[in-house]
Design an enzyme around this catalytic site. Sequence first.
Site, PDB file in Angstrom:
ATOM      1  N   SER A   6       0.882  -1.113   0.253  1.00  0.00           N
ATOM      2  CA  SER A   6      -0.047  -0.035  -0.106  1.00  0.00           C
ATOM      3  C   SER A   6       0.924   1.252   0.058  1.00  0.00           C
ATOM      4  O   SER A   6       2.089   1.183   0.848  1.00  0.00           O
ATOM      5  CB  SER A   6      -0.745  -0.259   1.213  1.00  0.00           C
ATOM      6  OG  SER A   6      -1.354   1.508   1.594  1.00  0.00           O
ATOM      7  N   HIS A  31      -1.518  -1.808  -4.157  1.00  0.00           N
ATOM      8  CA  HIS A  31      -2.498  -1.813  -3.591  1.00  0.00           C
ATOM      9  C   HIS A  31      -2.956  -0.364  -3.639  1.00  0.00           C
ATOM     10  O   HIS A  31      -2.033   0.559  -2.786  1.00  0.00           O
ATOM     11  CB  HIS A  31      -2.737  -2.518  -2.301  1.00  0.00           C
ATOM     12  CG  HIS A  31      -3.927  -2.325  -1.525  1.00  0.00           C
ATOM     13  ND1 HIS A  31      -5.016  -3.179  -1.646  1.00  0.00           N
ATOM     14  CD2 HIS A  31      -4.143  -1.380  -0.463  1.00  0.00           C
ATOM     15  CE1 HIS A  31      -5.850  -3.039  -0.959  1.00  0.00           C
ATOM     16  NE2 HIS A  31      -5.370  -1.865   0.103  1.00  0.00           N
ATOM     17  N   ASP A  33      -5.117   2.778  -1.663  1.00  0.00           N
ATOM     18  CA  ASP A  33      -6.396   3.131  -0.862  1.00  0.00           C
ATOM     19  C   ASP A  33      -6.936   4.249  -0.922  1.00  0.00           C
ATOM     20  O   ASP A  33      -6.330   5.349  -0.807  1.00  0.00           O
ATOM     21  CB  ASP A  33      -5.350   2.852   0.447  1.00  0.00           C
ATOM     22  CG  ASP A  33      -5.317   1.599   0.988  1.00  0.00           C
ATOM     23  OD1 ASP A  33      -6.116   0.604   0.883  1.00  0.00           O
ATOM     24  OD2 ASP A  33      -3.968   1.329   1.367  1.00  0.00           O
ATOM     25  N   MET A  35      -9.614   6.992  -0.067  1.00  0.00           N
ATOM     26  CA  MET A  35     -10.579   7.489   0.624  1.00  0.00           C
ATOM     27  C   MET A  35     -11.093   8.723   0.445  1.00  0.00           C
ATOM     28  O   MET A  35     -10.271   9.764  -0.116  1.00  0.00           O
ATOM     29  CB  MET A  35      -9.710   7.707   2.417  1.00  0.00           C
ATOM     30  CG  MET A  35      -9.115   6.305   2.619  1.00  0.00           C
ATOM     31  SD  MET A  35      -8.454   6.695   4.371  1.00  0.00           S
ATOM     32  CE  MET A  35      -7.300   4.909   4.300  1.00  0.00           C
ATOM     33  N   HIS A  68      -8.720  -0.108  -3.412  1.00  0.00           N
ATOM     34  CA  HIS A  68      -9.517  -0.625  -2.089  1.00  0.00           C
ATOM     35  C   HIS A  68     -10.279   0.997  -2.195  1.00  0.00           C
ATOM     36  O   HIS A  68      -9.692   1.637  -1.391  1.00  0.00           O
ATOM     37  CB  HIS A  68      -8.701  -0.873  -1.031  1.00  0.00           C
ATOM     38  CG  HIS A  68      -9.347  -0.863   0.211  1.00  0.00           C
ATOM     39  ND1 HIS A  68      -8.401  -1.238   1.201  1.00  0.00           N
ATOM     40  CD2 HIS A  68     -10.332  -1.159   0.407  1.00  0.00           C
ATOM     41  CE1 HIS A  68      -9.198  -1.125   2.293  1.00  0.00           C
ATOM     42  NE2 HIS A  68     -10.542  -1.105   2.173  1.00  0.00           N
ATOM     43  N   MET A  70     -12.680   3.205  -0.114  1.00  0.00           N
ATOM     44  CA  MET A  70     -13.262   3.504   1.040  1.00  0.00           C
ATOM     45  C   MET A  70     -13.882   4.654   1.102  1.00  0.00           C
ATOM     46  O   MET A  70     -13.688   6.007   1.557  1.00  0.00           O
ATOM     47  CB  MET A  70     -12.064   3.490   2.172  1.00  0.00           C
ATOM     48  CG  MET A  70     -11.519   2.301   2.487  1.00  0.00           C
ATOM     49  SD  MET A  70      -9.980   2.337   3.402  1.00  0.00           S
ATOM     50  CE  MET A  70      -8.688   2.216   1.904  1.00  0.00           C
ATOM     51  N   MET A 139     -10.481  -7.083   6.460  1.00  0.00           N
ATOM     52  CA  MET A 139      -9.431  -5.911   6.997  1.00  0.00           C
ATOM     53  C   MET A 139      -9.080  -6.622   8.366  1.00  0.00           C
ATOM     54  O   MET A 139     -10.040  -6.837   9.061  1.00  0.00           O
ATOM     55  CB  MET A 139     -10.249  -4.820   7.192  1.00  0.00           C
ATOM     56  CG  MET A 139     -10.817  -3.903   5.785  1.00  0.00           C
ATOM     57  SD  MET A 139      -9.128  -3.596   4.982  1.00  0.00           S
ATOM     58  CE  MET A 139      -8.388  -2.623   5.933  1.00  0.00           C
ATOM     59  N   GLY A 144      -8.553   3.423   7.511  1.00  0.00           N
ATOM     60  CA  GLY A 144      -8.270   4.893   7.870  1.00  0.00           C
ATOM     61  C   GLY A 144      -7.203   5.412   7.673  1.00  0.00           C
ATOM     62  O   GLY A 144      -6.987   6.551   7.355  1.00  0.00           O
ATOM     63  N   GLY A 146      -2.667   4.311   7.621  1.00  0.00           N
ATOM     64  CA  GLY A 146      -1.557   3.155   7.884  1.00  0.00           C
ATOM     65  C   GLY A 146      -0.991   2.941   9.205  1.00  0.00           C
ATOM     66  O   GLY A 146      -1.219   3.957  10.152  1.00  0.00           O
ATOM     67  N   GLY A 147      -0.417   2.087   9.321  1.00  0.00           N
ATOM     68  CA  GLY A 147       0.555   1.939  10.695  1.00  0.00           C
ATOM     69  C   GLY A 147      -0.192   1.425  11.914  1.00  0.00           C
ATOM     70  O   GLY A 147       0.249   1.954  12.985  1.00  0.00           O
ATOM     71  N   ASP A 181      -5.555  -7.014   4.916  1.00  0.00           N
ATOM     72  CA  ASP A 181      -4.999  -5.790   4.794  1.00  0.00           C
ATOM     73  C   ASP A 181      -4.991  -5.054   5.965  1.00  0.00           C
ATOM     74  O   ASP A 181      -5.995  -4.966   6.717  1.00  0.00           O
ATOM     75  CB  ASP A 181      -5.812  -4.859   3.931  1.00  0.00           C
ATOM     76  CG  ASP A 181      -5.487  -3.566   3.547  1.00  0.00           C
ATOM     77  OD1 ASP A 181      -4.386  -3.098   4.095  1.00  0.00           O
ATOM     78  OD2 ASP A 181      -6.233  -2.764   2.960  1.00  0.00           O
ATOM     79  N   GLY A 182      -3.897  -4.621   6.611  1.00  0.00           N
ATOM     80  CA  GLY A 182      -3.617  -3.843   7.853  1.00  0.00           C
ATOM     81  C   GLY A 182      -3.048  -4.695   8.819  1.00  0.00           C
ATOM     82  O   GLY A 182      -3.083  -5.445   9.388  1.00  0.00           O
ATOM     83  N   GLY A 183      -1.682  -3.727   9.325  1.00  0.00           N
ATOM     84  CA  GLY A 183      -0.745  -4.295  10.291  1.00  0.00           C
ATOM     85  C   GLY A 183       0.005  -5.407  10.036  1.00  0.00           C
ATOM     86  O   GLY A 183       0.503  -6.041  10.968  1.00  0.00           O
ATOM     87  N   GLY A 203       1.909  -2.115   4.221  1.00  0.00           N
ATOM     88  CA  GLY A 203       1.977  -0.494   3.917  1.00  0.00           C
ATOM     89  C   GLY A 203       3.460   0.052   4.736  1.00  0.00           C
ATOM     90  O   GLY A 203       4.516  -0.388   4.121  1.00  0.00           O
ATOM     91  N   SER A 204       3.177   0.240   5.941  1.00  0.00           N
ATOM     92  CA  SER A 204       4.188   0.976   6.819  1.00  0.00           C
ATOM     93  C   SER A 204       5.301  -0.341   7.085  1.00  0.00           C
ATOM     94  O   SER A 204       6.524   0.004   7.249  1.00  0.00           O
ATOM     95  CB  SER A 204       3.926   1.304   8.014  1.00  0.00           C
ATOM     96  OG  SER A 204       2.783   0.110   8.832  1.00  0.00           O
TER      97      SER A 204
HETATM   98  C1  DX5 Z   1      -6.186   0.984   5.884  1.00  0.00           C
HETATM   99  C2  DX5 Z   1      -5.666   0.664   4.577  1.00  0.00           C
HETATM  100  C3  DX5 Z   1      -4.447   0.057   4.515  1.00  0.00           C
HETATM  101  C4  DX5 Z   1      -3.348   0.237   5.355  1.00  0.00           C
HETATM  102  C5  DX5 Z   1      -2.120  -0.740   5.286  1.00  0.00           C
HETATM  103  O1  DX5 Z   1      -7.231   1.694   5.662  1.00  0.00           O
HETATM  104  O2  DX5 Z   1      -6.701   0.089   3.863  1.00  0.00           O
HETATM  105  O3  DX5 Z   1      -4.139  -0.697   3.074  1.00  0.00           O
HETATM  106  O4  DX5 Z   1      -2.890   1.461   5.155  1.00  0.00           O
HETATM  107  O5  DX5 Z   1      -1.107  -0.142   5.737  1.00  0.00           O
HETATM  108  P1  DX5 Z   1      -0.347  -0.894   6.911  1.00  0.00           P
HETATM  109  O6  DX5 Z   1       0.381  -2.109   6.499  1.00  0.00           O
HETATM  110  O7  DX5 Z   1       0.484   0.287   7.572  1.00  0.00           O
HETATM  111  O8  DX5 Z   1      -1.421  -1.258   8.110  1.00  0.00           O
HETATM  112 ZN    ZN Z   2      -6.336  -1.129   1.849  1.00  0.00          ZN
END
Ligand code: DX5
Ligand code: ZN
Length: 227
Positions: A6, A31, A33, A35, A68, A70, A139, A144, A146-147, A181-183, A203-204
């Site tokens: 991401s 990917h 994101d 929003m 993705h 959102m 998810m 909302g 990253g990180g 996706d996420g963390g 992502g991070s």
């Molecule tokens: C959250 C996003 C993710 C996220 C991934 O809203 O959909 O793609 O930013 O980032 P990390 O891996 O840092 O959680």
């Molecule tokens: Zn995402």
Amino acid sequence: MEITPSILTADFTILGEVLDDALEADIRWIHLDVMDGNWVVNRTITFGPALIRSIRNRLGDDVVLDCHLMITNAEETWSQYVDAGVNLVIAHIEAVQDPAALIDSLHAAGVEAGLVLNPDTPVDMVLPYLPNLDLVLVMSVVPGKGGQSFMPEVEEKVRCFRKAIDQQISGGGRQTRLMIDGGIKAHNAAQVADWGVDIAVVGSGLINDKGSIAENLAEIHAELDQS
Ligand code: DX5
Ligand code: ZN
């Protein structure tokens, strides 16, 4: 398990270089994101079709781009993302009125269709659409930003989709892919691979100050190889 970055935590003033680094690290799926400043709880705005078009132009056609969404109005605006060059549109089940119609429209437009669900949304909301879905995204953070910290309680949900998808494939049905996706980072990548995830968004864990994308990816692959 495949890893897709991401770009949410990237420095957007040097996004082109970040994308080049990803290509050099052999990444072939990005990917995106999206929003809209409304749908996610923290009301964040990220980017839209114009930036996605620039990304597609820079990367060429050999890289898979998923978006993705959102956003509140995916059913009205999805074609903007298709026109911008994405291969796969992933819409939130919580934000869509008629998922079956959206999936059909995406397929008719020549792109793949995915549905994503939040950590507290039951699998039953998505399972009826599985036969027509190219991808299901679980998810593992509240969307909302990253990180955020990984939510291990989504294990049951992931395993449930894995089982349903395996049954579908063994019955000759669509080869729906399972994404998380996420963390996700080096320390938990092997765990989600063990749950049966096909593709993990990172992502991070990939785009950070600790190392290059190639170095961070190598660390994740080392953990996956050991398990
Ligand atoms: C959250 C996003 C993710 C996220 C991934 O809203 O959909 O793609 O930013 O980032 P990390 O891996 O840092 O959680
Ligand atoms: Zn995402």
